[in-house]
Design an enzyme around this catalytic site. Sequence first.
Site, PDB file in Angstrom:
ATOM      1  N   GLY A  94       0.868  -0.982   0.046  1.00  0.00           N
ATOM      2  CA  GLY A  94       0.071  -0.014  -0.002  1.00  0.00           C
ATOM      3  C   GLY A  94       0.885   1.289  -0.168  1.00  0.00           C
ATOM      4  O   GLY A  94       2.210   1.152   0.075  1.00  0.00           O
TER       5      GLY A  94
ATOM      6  N   LYS B  16     -12.407   1.149  11.992  1.00  0.00           N
ATOM      7  CA  LYS B  16     -10.773   1.409  12.602  1.00  0.00           C
ATOM      8  C   LYS B  16     -10.955   1.507  14.009  1.00  0.00           C
ATOM      9  O   LYS B  16      -9.839   1.221  14.828  1.00  0.00           O
ATOM     10  CB  LYS B  16     -10.477   2.586  11.774  1.00  0.00           C
ATOM     11  CG  LYS B  16     -10.220   2.310  10.283  1.00  0.00           C
ATOM     12  CD  LYS B  16      -9.251   1.593  10.015  1.00  0.00           C
ATOM     13  CE  LYS B  16      -7.803   2.182  10.297  1.00  0.00           C
ATOM     14  NZ  LYS B  16      -6.614   1.207   9.860  1.00  0.00           N
TER      15      LYS B  16
ATOM     16  N   TYR C 163     -16.434   2.946   8.079  1.00  0.00           N
ATOM     17  CA  TYR C 163     -15.108   2.761   7.908  1.00  0.00           C
ATOM     18  C   TYR C 163     -14.615   3.300   9.455  1.00  0.00           C
ATOM     19  O   TYR C 163     -13.574   2.824   9.965  1.00  0.00           O
ATOM     20  CB  TYR C 163     -14.493   3.802   6.954  1.00  0.00           C
ATOM     21  CG  TYR C 163     -12.831   3.998   7.057  1.00  0.00           C
ATOM     22  CD1 TYR C 163     -12.081   3.188   6.621  1.00  0.00           C
ATOM     23  CD2 TYR C 163     -12.456   5.218   7.257  1.00  0.00           C
ATOM     24  CE1 TYR C 163     -10.742   3.337   6.727  1.00  0.00           C
ATOM     25  CE2 TYR C 163     -11.041   5.423   7.122  1.00  0.00           C
ATOM     26  CZ  TYR C 163     -10.273   4.399   7.098  1.00  0.00           C
ATOM     27  OH  TYR C 163      -8.777   4.665   6.990  1.00  0.00           O
TER      28      TYR C 163
ATOM     29  N   LEU D  53       1.356   3.666   2.199  1.00  0.00           N
ATOM     30  CA  LEU D  53       2.155   3.925   3.332  1.00  0.00           C
ATOM     31  C   LEU D  53       3.345   2.823   3.558  1.00  0.00           C
ATOM     32  O   LEU D  53       4.426   3.029   3.844  1.00  0.00           O
ATOM     33  CB  LEU D  53       1.355   4.217   4.661  1.00  0.00           C
ATOM     34  CG  LEU D  53       2.246   4.242   5.934  1.00  0.00           C
ATOM     35  CD1 LEU D  53       3.172   5.544   5.960  1.00  0.00           C
ATOM     36  CD2 LEU D  53       1.331   4.292   7.202  1.00  0.00           C
TER      37      LEU D  53
ATOM     38  N   THR E 215      -7.146   6.337  12.329  1.00  0.00           N
ATOM     39  CA  THR E 215      -7.496   7.395  11.380  1.00  0.00           C
ATOM     40  C   THR E 215      -8.556   8.784  12.057  1.00  0.00           C
ATOM     41  O   THR E 215      -8.991   8.399  13.073  1.00  0.00           O
ATOM     42  CB  THR E 215      -8.619   6.989  10.229  1.00  0.00           C
ATOM     43  OG1 THR E 215      -9.113   7.857   9.323  1.00  0.00           O
ATOM     44  CG2 THR E 215      -9.495   5.805  10.587  1.00  0.00           C
ATOM     45  N   ASP E 216      -8.365   9.745  11.415  1.00  0.00           N
ATOM     46  CA  ASP E 216      -9.069  10.766  11.726  1.00  0.00           C
ATOM     47  C   ASP E 216     -10.578  10.536  11.987  1.00  0.00           C
ATOM     48  O   ASP E 216     -11.524  11.085  12.497  1.00  0.00           O
ATOM     49  CB  ASP E 216      -9.045  12.050  10.962  1.00  0.00           C
ATOM     50  CG  ASP E 216      -9.382  11.921   9.652  1.00  0.00           C
ATOM     51  OD1 ASP E 216      -8.562  11.105   8.796  1.00  0.00           O
ATOM     52  OD2 ASP E 216     -10.053  12.544   9.072  1.00  0.00           O
TER      53      ASP E 216
HETATM   54  N1  NAP Z   1      -5.083   7.127   2.830  1.00  0.00           N
HETATM   55  C1  NAP Z   1      -5.434   7.858   3.778  1.00  0.00           C
HETATM   56  O1  NAP Z   1      -5.802   9.088   3.572  1.00  0.00           O
HETATM   57  C2  NAP Z   1      -5.629   7.543   5.199  1.00  0.00           C
HETATM   58  C3  NAP Z   1      -6.196   8.451   6.083  1.00  0.00           C
HETATM   59  C4  NAP Z   1      -6.297   8.135   7.467  1.00  0.00           C
HETATM   60  C5  NAP Z   1      -5.837   6.866   7.806  1.00  0.00           C
HETATM   61  N2  NAP Z   1      -5.051   5.898   7.062  1.00  0.00           N
HETATM   62  C6  NAP Z   1      -4.796   4.917   7.421  1.00  0.00           C
HETATM   63  O2  NAP Z   1      -3.188   4.578   7.294  1.00  0.00           O
HETATM   64  C7  NAP Z   1      -2.975   3.211   6.863  1.00  0.00           C
HETATM   65  C8  NAP Z   1      -2.390   3.090   5.333  1.00  0.00           C
HETATM   66  O3  NAP Z   1      -3.224   3.531   4.617  1.00  0.00           O
HETATM   67  P1  NAP Z   1      -2.748   3.565   2.910  1.00  0.00           P
HETATM   68  O4  NAP Z   1      -3.104   4.899   2.539  1.00  0.00           O
HETATM   69  O5  NAP Z   1      -1.325   3.340   2.760  1.00  0.00           O
HETATM   70  O6  NAP Z   1      -3.726   2.377   2.400  1.00  0.00           O
HETATM   71  P2  NAP Z   1      -3.891   1.671   0.997  1.00  0.00           P
HETATM   72  O7  NAP Z   1      -2.692   2.305   0.033  1.00  0.00           O
HETATM   73  O8  NAP Z   1      -4.904   1.170   0.545  1.00  0.00           O
HETATM   74  O9  NAP Z   1      -3.016   0.121   1.659  1.00  0.00           O
HETATM   75  C9  NAP Z   1      -3.830  -0.741   2.296  1.00  0.00           C
HETATM   76  C10 NAP Z   1      -2.932  -2.035   2.008  1.00  0.00           C
HETATM   77  O10 NAP Z   1      -3.757  -2.997   2.609  1.00  0.00           O
HETATM   78  C11 NAP Z   1      -3.775  -4.080   1.712  1.00  0.00           C
HETATM   79  N3  NAP Z   1      -4.935  -5.018   2.450  1.00  0.00           N
HETATM   80  C12 NAP Z   1      -6.039  -4.968   2.200  1.00  0.00           C
HETATM   81  N4  NAP Z   1      -6.877  -6.073   2.982  1.00  0.00           N
HETATM   82  C13 NAP Z   1      -5.932  -6.761   3.385  1.00  0.00           C
HETATM   83  C14 NAP Z   1      -5.643  -7.967   4.248  1.00  0.00           C
HETATM   84  N5  NAP Z   1      -6.873  -8.684   4.625  1.00  0.00           N
HETATM   85  N6  NAP Z   1      -4.642  -8.367   4.479  1.00  0.00           N
HETATM   86  C15 NAP Z   1      -3.395  -7.846   4.230  1.00  0.00           C
HETATM   87  N7  NAP Z   1      -3.448  -6.575   3.562  1.00  0.00           N
HETATM   88  C16 NAP Z   1      -4.485  -6.233   3.006  1.00  0.00           C
HETATM   89  C17 NAP Z   1      -4.249  -3.536   0.529  1.00  0.00           C
HETATM   90  O11 NAP Z   1      -3.977  -4.473  -0.454  1.00  0.00           O
HETATM   91  P3  NAP Z   1      -4.873  -4.487  -1.796  1.00  0.00           P
HETATM   92  O12 NAP Z   1      -4.554  -3.089  -2.345  1.00  0.00           O
HETATM   93  O13 NAP Z   1      -4.489  -5.892  -2.568  1.00  0.00           O
HETATM   94  O14 NAP Z   1      -6.418  -4.625  -1.241  1.00  0.00           O
HETATM   95  C18 NAP Z   1      -3.117  -2.325   0.692  1.00  0.00           C
HETATM   96  O15 NAP Z   1      -1.941  -2.785  -0.086  1.00  0.00           O
HETATM   97  C19 NAP Z   1      -4.595   2.616   6.956  1.00  0.00           C
HETATM   98  O16 NAP Z   1      -4.499   1.861   8.299  1.00  0.00           O
HETATM   99  C20 NAP Z   1      -5.445   3.550   6.864  1.00  0.00           C
HETATM  100  O17 NAP Z   1      -6.518   3.142   7.349  1.00  0.00           O
HETATM  101  C21 NAP Z   1      -5.078   6.497   5.667  1.00  0.00           C
END
Ligand code: NAP
Length: 297
Positions: free
Chosen positions: A11, A130, A126, A13, A102-103
């Site tokens: 992903g 979380k 969501y 991050l 998350t916020d």
């Molecule tokens: N993006 C934002 O703006 C944001 C804001 C606040 C908090 N966050 C938090 O920050 C963290 C990182 O976010 P990100 O933006 O890097 O998210 P991301 O790009 O969507 O990455 C999440 C990863 O988790 C994988 N995943 C999904 N289901 C899974 C499972 N069952 N087992 C193992 N891996 C799995 C996904 O794989 P696939 O792609 O193959 O499904 C993806 O590679 C998360 O906890 C998110 O809730 C993000």
Amino acid sequence: MTRWLVTGAGGMLGRDLTGLLAGLGEPVTGVTRDDLDITSAAAVSSAVEALKPDVVVNCAAWTAVDDAETHEDTALAVNGQGPAHLAAACRLLGATLVQLSTDYVFDGTACQPYPEDAEPGPRTAYGRTKLAGEQAVRAALPDASYIVRTAWLYGAHGPSFVRTMIRLARAGTSPAVVDDQHGQPTWTADVARQIHALITTGAPPGTYHATSTGQTTWFGLAAEVFRLVSAAGSHDNPERTVASPTPTTSDAYPRPAPRPGYSVLGHDAWAAAGIPPVGHWRDALHRAFPAIAESQP
Ligand SMILES: NC(=O)c1ccc[n+]([C@@H]2O[C@H](COP(=O)([O-])OP(=O)(O)OC[C@H]3O[C@@H](n4cnc5c(N)ncnc54)[C@H](OP(=O)(O)O)[C@@H]3O)[C@@H](O)[C@H]2O)c1
């Protein structure tokens, strides 16, 4: 040396965090969803047992905020039960768990920054899932876990609002962008550095807000991205005409999951731990821009 295991390493991050750690020479194993599905307790337990990490950072998540409204059970399996499985495995091994959150655990109606110990009140599926993840991790590992909440992420390795705005600016499109939601645009590389600092400084376990300082709206962020694209473009092609965003309101963009009006998070826990917080969102965007613009097709 600390042995790191990063889940969700494919992903946005996860990729920056594994890259940072590898670049620092830390022993890190990054596992993608194909390598390790965190919804399987058995798979989690055998991976953690085999790899024997000192620290697990869970970057895996269901991040499709609108889809979670109609698939809450599936989202809960990833965002609630997944962290619970990881926490149970870490507890058995004596490892530390860093859980990203998350916020959206807050109600988004405040008018001053949410402190780390503010009462959660999620208004979306969501956010509820979380929050369940946070609660599971704290309950299993009260003295060996960090909850790291972040928000409004962008990075070089995934879709994000910033990437969309770069694409639109380059195409000469002038989008209408909401100007009534307030938050802290945050670069994934900065979150990765904060996580590394938590572990290497031995910060007290607890909840930390890894978001940029300052605040803006989606319109404010879009305007800054358009300025950066314009500055880069006028250097290459001074004759080019430049598009710019126009402000609008959330009512113009109804979504299945309501968006928080106020997502600004407080940063006091960093000061208490002696770790500088993430810098101002505009400086971060300027630092990140070359890498993100370059990584964009
Ligand atoms: N993006 C934002 O703006 C944001 C804001 C606040 C908090 N966050 C938090 O920050 C963290 C990182 O976010 P990100 O933006 O890097 O998210 P991301 O790009 O969507 O990455 C999440 C990863 O988790 C994988 N995943 C999904 N289901 C899974 C499972 N069952 N087992 C193992 N891996 C799995 C996904 O794989 P696939 O792609 O193959 O499904 C993806 O590679 C998360 O906890 C998110 O809730 C993000």
